[in-house]
Design a protein around this motif. Structure first.
Motif, PDB file in Angstrom:
ATOM      1  N   SER A   1      11.506 -10.051  -2.024  1.00  7.62           N
ATOM      2  CA  SER A   1      10.439  -9.284  -2.080  1.00  7.62           C
ATOM      3  C   SER A   1       9.321 -10.409  -2.041  1.00  7.62           C
ATOM      4  N   VAL A   2       8.712 -10.614  -0.834  1.00  3.74           N
ATOM      5  CA  VAL A   2       7.712 -11.396  -0.520  1.00  3.74           C
ATOM      6  C   VAL A   2       6.120 -10.832  -0.997  1.00  3.74           C
ATOM      7  N   ILE A   3       5.159 -11.361  -1.765  1.00  7.76           N
ATOM      8  CA  ILE A   3       4.148 -11.174  -1.878  1.00  7.76           C
ATOM      9  C   ILE A   3       3.056 -12.037  -1.298  1.00  7.76           C
ATOM     10  N   ASP A   4       2.486 -11.844  -0.057  1.00 10.25           N
ATOM     11  CA  ASP A   4       1.584 -12.884   0.559  1.00 10.25           C
ATOM     12  C   ASP A   4       0.240 -12.517  -0.123  1.00 10.25           C
ATOM     13  N   TRP A   5       0.134 -13.416  -1.172  1.00 14.26           N
ATOM     14  CA  TRP A   5      -1.210 -13.418  -2.114  1.00 14.26           C
ATOM     15  C   TRP A   5      -2.462 -13.865  -1.422  1.00 14.26           C
ATOM     16  N   LYS A   6      -3.476 -12.992  -1.103  1.00  8.51           N
ATOM     17  CA  LYS A   6      -4.557 -13.261  -0.668  1.00  8.51           C
ATOM     18  C   LYS A   6      -5.534 -13.869  -1.788  1.00  8.51           C
ATOM     19  N   LYS A   7      -6.514 -14.587  -1.485  1.00  5.56           N
ATOM     20  CA  LYS A   7      -7.769 -15.234  -2.404  1.00  5.56           C
ATOM     21  C   LYS A   7      -8.482 -13.891  -2.863  1.00  5.56           C
ATOM     22  N   GLY A   8      -8.629 -13.709  -4.090  1.00  5.53           N
ATOM     23  CA  GLY A   8      -9.422 -12.424  -4.547  1.00  5.53           C
ATOM     24  C   GLY A   8      -8.787 -11.588  -4.766  1.00  5.53           C
ATOM     25  N   GLU A   9      -7.582 -11.234  -4.359  1.00  2.00           N
ATOM     26  CA  GLU A   9      -6.971  -9.977  -4.404  1.00  2.00           C
ATOM     27  C   GLU A   9      -6.041  -9.794  -5.621  1.00  2.00           C
ATOM     28  N   SER A  10      -5.937  -8.777  -6.180  1.00  2.32           N
ATOM     29  CA  SER A  10      -5.291  -8.299  -7.388  1.00  2.32           C
ATOM     30  C   SER A  10      -3.735  -8.549  -7.519  1.00  2.32           C
ATOM     31  N   LEU A  11      -3.299  -9.287  -8.281  1.00  3.48           N
ATOM     32  CA  LEU A  11      -1.784  -9.425  -8.004  1.00  3.48           C
ATOM     33  C   LEU A  11      -0.866  -8.328  -8.721  1.00  3.48           C
ATOM     34  N   PHE A  12      -1.309  -7.638  -9.606  1.00  2.00           N
ATOM     35  CA  PHE A  12      -0.438  -6.923 -10.336  1.00  2.00           C
ATOM     36  C   PHE A  12      -0.174  -5.701  -9.712  1.00  2.00           C
ATOM     37  N   PRO A  13      -0.959  -5.041  -8.940  1.00  2.18           N
ATOM     38  CA  PRO A  13      -0.381  -3.827  -8.027  1.00  2.18           C
ATOM     39  C   PRO A  13       0.601  -4.186  -6.998  1.00  2.18           C
ATOM     40  N   LEU A  14       0.519  -5.430  -6.415  1.00  3.74           N
ATOM     41  CA  LEU A  14       1.382  -6.046  -5.602  1.00  3.74           C
ATOM     42  C   LEU A  14       2.843  -6.076  -6.362  1.00  3.74           C
ATOM     43  N   ILE A  15       2.795  -6.437  -7.432  1.00  2.00           N
ATOM     44  CA  ILE A  15       4.074  -6.828  -8.308  1.00  2.00           C
ATOM     45  C   ILE A  15       4.843  -5.463  -8.565  1.00  2.00           C
ATOM     46  N   ARG A  16       3.743  -4.314  -8.935  1.00  2.07           N
ATOM     47  CA  ARG A  16       4.469  -3.156  -9.059  1.00  2.07           C
ATOM     48  C   ARG A  16       5.080  -2.580  -7.867  1.00  2.07           C
ATOM     49  N   LYS A  17       4.547  -2.667  -6.595  1.00  5.45           N
ATOM     50  CA  LYS A  17       5.116  -2.213  -5.516  1.00  5.45           C
ATOM     51  C   LYS A  17       6.412  -2.896  -5.147  1.00  5.45           C
ATOM     52  N   ALA A  18       6.401  -4.286  -5.431  1.00  4.35           N
ATOM     53  CA  ALA A  18       7.559  -5.245  -5.027  1.00  4.35           C
ATOM     54  C   ALA A  18       8.774  -4.873  -6.125  1.00  4.35           C
ATOM     55  N   PHE A  19       8.562  -4.188  -7.148  1.00  2.00           N
ATOM     56  CA  PHE A  19       9.653  -3.658  -7.918  1.00  2.00           C
ATOM     57  C   PHE A  19      10.450  -2.571  -7.314  1.00  2.00           C
ATOM     58  N   TYR A  20       9.655  -1.727  -6.567  1.00  2.00           N
ATOM     59  CA  TYR A  20      10.367  -0.604  -6.014  1.00  2.00           C
ATOM     60  C   TYR A  20      10.391  -1.111  -4.555  1.00  2.00           C
ATOM     61  N   PHE A  21      11.502  -1.744  -4.200  1.00  5.73           N
ATOM     62  CA  PHE A  21      11.860  -2.411  -2.934  1.00  5.73           C
ATOM     63  C   PHE A  21      12.101  -1.338  -2.029  1.00  5.73           C
ATOM     64  N   HIS A  22      12.769  -0.168  -2.531  1.00  6.39           N
ATOM     65  CA  HIS A  22      12.974   0.945  -1.802  1.00  6.39           C
ATOM     66  C   HIS A  22      12.096   2.031  -2.702  1.00  6.39           C
ATOM     67  N   LYS A  23      11.613   3.010  -1.775  1.00  8.23           N
ATOM     68  CA  LYS A  23      10.591   3.840  -2.142  1.00  8.23           C
ATOM     69  C   LYS A  23      11.631   4.960  -3.227  1.00  8.23           C
ATOM     70  N   PRO A  24      10.640   5.176  -4.230  1.00  3.77           N
ATOM     71  CA  PRO A  24      11.170   6.189  -4.888  1.00  3.77           C
ATOM     72  C   PRO A  24      11.549   7.547  -4.426  1.00  3.77           C
ATOM     73  N   ILE A  25      12.394   8.269  -4.738  1.00  2.88           N
ATOM     74  CA  ILE A  25      12.711   9.411  -4.094  1.00  2.88           C
ATOM     75  C   ILE A  25      12.034  10.766  -4.653  1.00  2.88           C
ATOM     76  N   LYS A  26      11.229  11.315  -3.697  1.00  2.78           N
ATOM     77  CA  LYS A  26      10.447  12.505  -4.417  1.00  2.78           C
ATOM     78  C   LYS A  26      11.128  13.764  -4.426  1.00  2.78           C
ATOM     79  N   LYS A  27      10.702  14.754  -5.346  1.00  6.64           N
ATOM     80  CA  LYS A  27      11.433  15.979  -5.270  1.00  6.64           C
ATOM     81  C   LYS A  27      11.043  16.785  -3.839  1.00  6.64           C
ATOM     82  N   MET A  28      11.913  17.433  -3.437  1.00 10.96           N
ATOM     83  CA  MET A  28      12.081  18.552  -2.437  1.00 10.96           C
ATOM     84  C   MET A  28      11.990  19.901  -2.821  1.00 10.96           C
TER      85      MET A  28
END
Length: 436
Positions: free
Chosen positions: A409-436
């Motif tokens: 999981s690669v986070i291309d961190w830009k200057k001034g960008e908040s890191l923690f939302p990107l880490i939260r997304k990186a943990f879900y490498f596969h998108k969580p399955i939604k209810k149908m």
């Protein structure tokens, strides 16, 4: 406040000025003998008299008796520590001394007032203060001794005194507490935690539904949803909670020292690591730290506030390396990592580091790479031409894409960008399955 008296004294030596006078005397002697001019020998009297007077007035061992007292005052404002250091020297000997003191400074400290050096004459029974102020973002430093040189009035000979002046400075790294978010590691530990990581399993918390795969048990089939889609079957998924192990690896090589003082890439790495460590410790996760600079510094994995304080102390002591980091590619970094750990790797990626990621992925370790964009942080020299800059950006993007193909999981961190939302997304490498 700490104090100390004279410690064992090293052997006396000769200063640069004394060496110059000796060479001058030798040169005059050589010229007079080579040219058969005895009158020139009279010029040799001046440096010889100068050296002789300095030697006779040079203080003896019993005369050099000094006493030191150190006091440290700490102020903190907006994450920057302002430290006022005062060293009081008292001459308890029977004669005056020409003193030259040099007090050691913590790494990365910047003096804003005064000086850590003092060159003065100290009469018998008198006192003199060496006072200076410096600012730093972090420090873990201990004063044990101060080097003081005592010389004659002409500064031809000196004697070094090693005086104990104990003092300790613990300035933890300032960091921002972040709101906890759930993590979804690939692997967890067997022991339960208070707020553990969520993984797929036979738990009680409903996660979602997905299409049926061969091998799924009939107990997990969603018959009601399958009846609404003829010819298709769906399986319910649940979550179970277990403890996870988090390992932080910080690349503190020369590339990480780029930037303005106090705002380098390494400073950002350390602050983000401290925030994540506090959050995961609060959740009950097991955390550990590895800093790779000119040498490797490691903190074994543990839980709780005590472990977080260990990590903060290690972060406060870290300094950037002096050359390109070759130790990051060695097996010393990976051999202590648990196969069930989640690795947060803070590093400006280099193509030669690919073997490290292959080794981690070969052991099925989940890796999240936080890679700052060097072009966005103005670490590229302005003299580079536009085609060269464009080619460098394309090459970097290709290298990061190669890592993504290794399931990193690669986070291309830009200057001034908040890191923690990107880490939260990186943990879900596969998108969580939604209810149908």
């Amino acid at each position: 406040m700490h104090s100390g008296s004279s410690a064992p004294i090293s052997q006396w030596g000769i200063t640069e000025k004394g060496v110059f006078l000796l060479l001058l005397s030798g040169a005059i002697l050589f010229i007079s003998l080579a040219g058969c001019h005895p009158d020139i020998l009279l010029l040799n009297l001046f440096p010889l008299i100068y050296l002789t007077a300095g030697y006779l007035l040079f203080p003896l061992v019993d005369d050099a008796n000094l006493h030191l007292e150190r006091s440290v005052l700490i102020e903190c404002s907006k994450g920057t520590y302002r430290v006022i250091v005062t060293v009081r020297m008292t001459n308890t000997g029977t004669r005056g001394l020409f003193v030259k003191a040099d007090d050691p400074l913590p790494p990365l400290a910047q003096i804003t007032a005064g000086s850590s050096r003092l060159n003065t004459f100290l009469p018998s029974g008198s006192e003199e203060e060496l006072s200076y102020t410096f600012e730093t973002k972090r420090a873990s430093f201990k004063w044990s001794e101060t080097s003081i040189k005592v010389s004659d009035p002409f500064h031809c000979f000196n004697r070094e005194l090693i005086l104990p002046s104990e003092g300790e400075l613990e300035l933890p790294l300032y960091y921002r507490k972040i709101k906890a978010f759930p993590i979804c590691p690939w692997k967890t530990l067997s022991s339960p935690g208070t707020l553990p990581g969520r993984v797929n399993g036979r738990g009680t918390d409903f996660r979602g539904v997905r299409e049926y795969h061969p091998g799924d048990t009939l107990q997990t089939l969603d018959w009601r949803l399958s009846s609404r889609h003829p010819g298709r079957f769906f399986t319910r998924e649940y979550e179970e909670e277990k403890n996870a192990e988090i390992r932080f690896i910080i690349d503190a090589g020369y590339e990480s020292s780029q930037g303005t003082p106090g705002r380098t890439i390494l400073d950002e790495f350390l602050q983000q690591t401290a925030s994540l460590s506090e959050m995961f410790s609060r959740q009950g996760q097991k955390t550990g730290l590895t800093i790779v600079s000119d040498q490797i510094t490691q903190t074994s994995a543990g839980t709780g506030k005590k472990q977080h304080r260990k990590i903060l102390k290690c972060l406060s002591e870290s300094i950037p390396g002096t050359a390109e980091n070759q130790l990051l590619r060695s097996s010393l970094v990976t051999r202590t990592i648990s196969p069930r750990a989640v690795v947060f790797l803070f590093s400006p990626y280099r193509p030669g580091d690919i073997e490290l990621y292959k080794d981690l992925r070969h052991r099925h370790i989940q890796v999240i790479l936080i890679c700052p964009d060097p072009f966005d942080r103005e670490t590229v020299k302005p003299s580079q031409s536009t085609p060269a800059l464009r080619a460098a950006k394309i090459e970097r993007k290709a290298n990061l894409t190669q890592l993504s193909m290794l399931s990193v999981s690669v986070i291309d961190w830009k200057k001034g960008e908040s890191l923690f939302p990107l880490i939260r997304k990186a943990f879900y490498f596969h998108k969580p399955i939604k209810k149908m």
